[in-house]
Scaffold this active site. Structure first.
Site, PDB file in Angstrom:
ATOM      1  NE  ARG A 225     -67.500 101.097-142.665  1.00 57.53           N
ATOM      2  CZ  ARG A 225     -67.980  99.847-142.655  1.00 57.53           C
ATOM      3  NH1 ARG A 225     -69.293  99.632-142.663  1.00 57.53           N
ATOM      4  NH2 ARG A 225     -67.172  98.818-142.641  1.00 57.53           N
ATOM      5  CG  HIS A 227     -63.342 101.086-140.262  1.00 57.13           C
ATOM      6  ND1 HIS A 227     -63.479 100.450-141.477  1.00 57.13           N
ATOM      7  CD2 HIS A 227     -62.123 100.747-139.799  1.00 57.13           C
ATOM      8  CE1 HIS A 227     -62.382  99.758-141.743  1.00 57.13           C
ATOM      9  NE2 HIS A 227     -61.542  99.920-140.735  1.00 57.13           N
ATOM     10  CB  SER A 228     -64.381  97.265-136.032  1.00 55.62           C
ATOM     11  OG  SER A 228     -65.698  97.428-135.578  1.00 55.62           O
ATOM     12  CB  CYS A 230     -58.974  95.685-139.625  1.00 57.39           C
ATOM     13  SG  CYS A 230     -58.255  94.250-140.452  1.00 57.39           S
ATOM     14  CD  GLU A 268     -57.002  94.407-135.133  1.00 57.16           C
ATOM     15  OE1 GLU A 268     -57.538  93.543-135.847  1.00 57.16           O
ATOM     16  OE2 GLU A 268     -56.367  95.370-135.592  1.00 57.16           O
ATOM     17  N   GLY A 269     -60.164  92.979-134.463  1.00 62.06           N
ATOM     18  CA  GLY A 269     -60.589  91.564-134.500  1.00 62.06           C
ATOM     19  C   GLY A 269     -62.006  91.343-133.995  1.00 62.06           C
ATOM     20  CG  ASP A 302     -69.313  91.021-134.052  1.00 60.17           C
ATOM     21  OD1 ASP A 302     -68.593  91.669-133.262  1.00 60.17           O
ATOM     22  OD2 ASP A 302     -69.768  91.494-135.116  1.00 60.17           O
ATOM     23  NE  ARG A 304     -67.636  94.087-134.656  1.00 58.08           N
ATOM     24  CZ  ARG A 304     -67.797  94.277-135.960  1.00 58.08           C
ATOM     25  NH1 ARG A 304     -67.275  95.323-136.544  1.00 58.08           N
ATOM     26  NH2 ARG A 304     -68.474  93.421-136.681  1.00 58.08           N
ATOM     27  CB  THR A 325     -73.182  98.967-142.043  1.00 61.11           C
ATOM     28  OG1 THR A 325     -72.676  97.719-141.568  1.00 61.11           O
ATOM     29  CG2 THR A 325     -74.661  99.031-141.689  1.00 61.11           C
TER      30      THR A 325
END
Ligand SMILES: Nc1nc2c(ncn2[C@@H]2O[C@H](COP(=O)(O)OP(=O)(O)OP(=O)(O)O)[C@@H](O)[C@H]2O)c(=O)[nH]1
Ligand SMILES: [Zn+2]
Length: 370
Positions: A225, A227-228, A230, A268-269, A302, A304, A325
């Protein structure tokens, strides 16, 4: 699907303006520039002998010496610069002459879309002819990396000793090539006591990412996974998104599999930082969805880049994964970096009245399989 306007549509906007810019930069200079902008100090950006001297509107203490404002292309579109199309490429950041009676409050009202309802009567503004595109695009990327609004005072160039940066330095800033494992230890977690935490550090970037390696490793591809971060969802239990429940569900699904890895990415974000994400939330309070809120602030939908995740997996000796995902960009991002995604596993969370719209926007505008 809606697209962000301009080079910000691609987080590597600087690099696609001119591919020569994507190598040979010095991340140290970018790091100093980011620090200076956050502190309200001016910096100089140099490209092919031309220099612009800028200070972030958000942290500047005065407008002394300012000759124009540098805004993102999408902010310029919102401000309806009457001649933008003629004066400038609509894809690029825009400079406008500073209006009469200009002060820092007015600069902020021009820079910050969350203030538009409070200060609706601005302008008319005129775009100035576009010059120094790579330097202006680099400025936008520095704002994102600093977690600031992408809006700058352009100051008279003087003999100051401001930090100087070139666009290639900005490209080099979050390059994950030199990422290394810095520390590892056992970390029993609620989902599985047989877990190890691994922390990664890059000399280019001050952000520390971590991996949780869960269960007994074997030769099968692990459930992974990405995971960004948050803060609002992961830690504070925000109902506006699905991050917190996704994080816990992912840990349980990995734990139920033979073995797996959760990469906790400090993005983040979706890469715009906490403060800009909260500005996006303020725009959502005014009725904009998550996609339009990002664009209105002047960022990509986005921002990222999943190359850091690929590098982390490589350092953990993992080259093939079963990816948890709903986001096709994560699958494509890992594959582009040479990680085999042999299976995509959905990660569905029940919606609540506060995040139903957010989830619908992910499905309808950013191609999530929900
Ligand atoms: N800019 C912005 N970021 C948000 C918003 N809501 C949540 N986020 C961020 O979105 C990211 C969510 O990341 P993930 O859950 O890893 O990814 P995803 O794109 O939803 O894809 P999945 O793997 O399908 O969950 C986190 O960094 C959050 O902070 C928003 O309204 N605006
Ligand atoms: Zn969230």
């Amino acid at each position: 699907m809606g697209q962000a306007i301009g080079p910000c549509a691609d987080r590597n906007g600087i690099c696609f303006l001119n591919s020569d810019l994507s190598s040979g930069g010095d991340p140290k200079r970018a790091a100093r520039a980011i620090d200076a902008l956050r502190r309200g100090w001016s910096i100089r950006i140099e490209h092919e002998g031309e220099i612009i001297r800028i200070a972030a509107v958000e942290t500047a203490v005065s407008v002394l010496g300012a000759s124009s404002l540098l805004l993102s292309a999408s902010r310029a579109a919102t401000l309806k610069l009457v001649n933008q199309r003629a004066a400038a490429n609509t894809e690029l950041p825009v400079r406008i002459a500073i209006p009469a009676d200009f002060d820092i409050g007015m600069a902020l009202a021009i820079a910050d879309p969350t203030l538009d309802l409070r200060y609706p009567l601005k302008g008319p503004f005129l775009a100035q002819p576009a010059t120094g595109a790579p330097a202006c695009v680099a400025a936008m990327e520095l704002a994102r990396l600093a977690g600031l609004l992408p809006a700058f005072l352009v100051l008279d160039v003087d003999l100051s000793t401001d930090d100087i940066v070139v666009p290639a330095d900005v490209c080099a800033f979050d390059d994950s090539d030199n990422l290394q494992i810095a520390a590892r230890a056992n970390l029993p977690v609620a989902a599985n006591a047989d877990t190890e935490i691994v922390a990664f550090r890059s000399p280019a970037d001050s952000t520390d990412h971590v991996a949780l390696v869960i269960g007994k490793r074997d030769s099968s591809p692990p459930v992974v996974r990405l995971h960004s971060e948050c803060l609002t969802g992961d830690v504070l239990g925000s109902l506006k998104c699905d991050c917190g429940p996704q994080l816990h569900e992912a840990l349980h699904q990995i734990s139920d599999a033979q073995w797996g890895i959760l990469l906790y990415l400090r993005q983040e974000g979706r890469g715009i930082g906490l403060i800009n994400k909260l500005r996006a939330y303020a725009l959502q309070d005014q009725g904009f969805d998550t996609v339009d809120a990002n664009t209105r602030l002047g960022f990509a939908i986005d921002a990222r880049d999943f190359s850091v995740a690929a590098r982390m997996l490589d350092l953990l000796g993992v080259h093939s994964v079963r990816l948890l995902t709903n986001n096709p960009e994560k699958v494509a991002g890992l594959q582009a970096e040479g990680v085999e995604v042999c299976e995509r596993l959905p990660l569905q969370i029940a919606s609540n009245p506060h995040n139903a719209q957010y989830l619908a926007t992910k499905r309808d505008r950013t191609g999530h399989a929900l």
